[in-house]
Write an enzyme that holds these catalytic residues in place. Structure first.
Site, mmCIF file in Angstrom:
data_model
loop_
_atom_site.group_PDB
_atom_site.id
_atom_site.type_symbol
_atom_site.label_atom_id
_atom_site.label_comp_id
_atom_site.label_asym_id
_atom_site.label_seq_id
_atom_site.Cartn_x
_atom_site.Cartn_y
_atom_site.Cartn_z
ATOM 1 N N TYR A 1 0.698 -1.218 0.028
ATOM 2 C CA TYR A 1 -0.002 0.007 -0.019
ATOM 3 C C TYR A 1 0.819 1.258 0.107
ATOM 4 C CZ TYR A 1 -3.178 3.434 1.768
ATOM 5 O OH TYR A 1 -3.961 4.809 2.080
ATOM 6 N N LYS B 1 1.192 4.627 -2.746
ATOM 7 C CA LYS B 1 0.970 5.715 -2.161
ATOM 8 C C LYS B 1 2.570 6.775 -2.486
ATOM 9 C CE LYS B 1 -3.134 5.647 -0.983
ATOM 10 N NZ LYS B 1 -4.191 6.605 -1.878
#
Length: 260
Positions: A155, A159
């Protein structure tokens, strides 16, 4: 004088049925803007639009569905006459655990939603309106993209890539389109529930401003970046974390050490 008045401008916010996306829609609407809120289902999109009220339109559009995204952009222009602001907020995190423990399906879903979707929606909005008329794009990143955490590596990598992409697109779309990002810390959202729900007080104590974030904290920053008050800001990532990246604030509140 630059202001946060968004009267007459139209924003599309992806992933806007709840949390940060809904708060961004509310903040933009409060500043006078028209808002188009997307969600995977028409029912949830309509419910979010009703919660915002005023000039708000709900549209069913999965973030990575190119046809649905194109239809949403067309609907926004048809109803409101422009697409001046794009908030790429839709995000997902199906991959928990070490990076090398993830399979391709979880990798693909993470990067499709968190990275490809902002490219897709920005391309469509630029082609339809922003490229000729100008405007602002705001990406929802994360402070996770600025560091390293156990079990959130995939994740956070998505980002980090989005933060890099923000700078790239700021150059490619200059000077007409400003592209910025927000990097929230731990915020009271369903997506981030695992990070705060069982230990909120400990997290509050460790945060310089003594609380986790609320969606409205991030929504207000998004509205600022969309407005003329940020007219000389592009390619930047605004960290909004109550001081979480500073370290454990509780260590600084214990007073002087005896005998020091």
């Amino acid at each position: 004088m630059t202001t946060m008045d968004l009267t007459g401008r139209t924003a599309i916010i992806t992933g806007a049925s709840r949390g940060i996306g809904l708060a961004a829609a509310q903040a933009i609407a409060a500043a006078g803007g028209n808002v188009v809120l997307t969600s995977r289902s028409q029912e949830s999109a309509d419910a979010a639009a009703a919660e915002v009220g005023g000039a708000a339109l709900g549209v069913a559009a999965h973030a990575v569905d190119a046809d649905a995204a194109r239809r949403c952009v067309d609907l926004a222009i048809e109803k409101f006459g422009s697409v001046d602001i794009l908030v790429n907020n839709a995000g997902t995190n199906p991959a928990y655990g070490p990076v090398i423990s993830q399979d391709y399906a979880r990798f693909q879903k993470t990067f499709d939603v968190n990275l490809w979707a902002p490219i897709l929606w920005t391309a469509l909005a630029t082609e339809a309106w922003l490229g000729e008329h100008g405007g602002a794009v705001i990406n929802t990143a994360s402070i996770g993209g600025l560091g390293f955490e156990a079990n959130l590596g995939l994740y956070n990598a998505s980002k980090a890539a989005l933060i890099h992409l923000t700078k790239q697109m700021a150059l490619e779309l200059s000077p007409r389109v400003r592209v910025n990002a927000v990097a929230p810390g731990v915020v009271r959202t369903r997506l981030a529930a695992a990070l705060w729900q069982e230990h909120e007080q400990l997290l509050n104590d460790a945060t310089a401003l003594n609380r986790i974030g609320e969606p409205e904290d991030i929504g207000a920053a998004i509205a600022f970046l969309a407005s003329d008050a940020a007219s000389w800001v592009t390619g930047e990532t605004m960290v909004i974390d109550g001081g979480q990246r500073l370290g454990d604030a509780a260590l600084f509140r214990k007073g002087p050490v005896a005998g020091a």
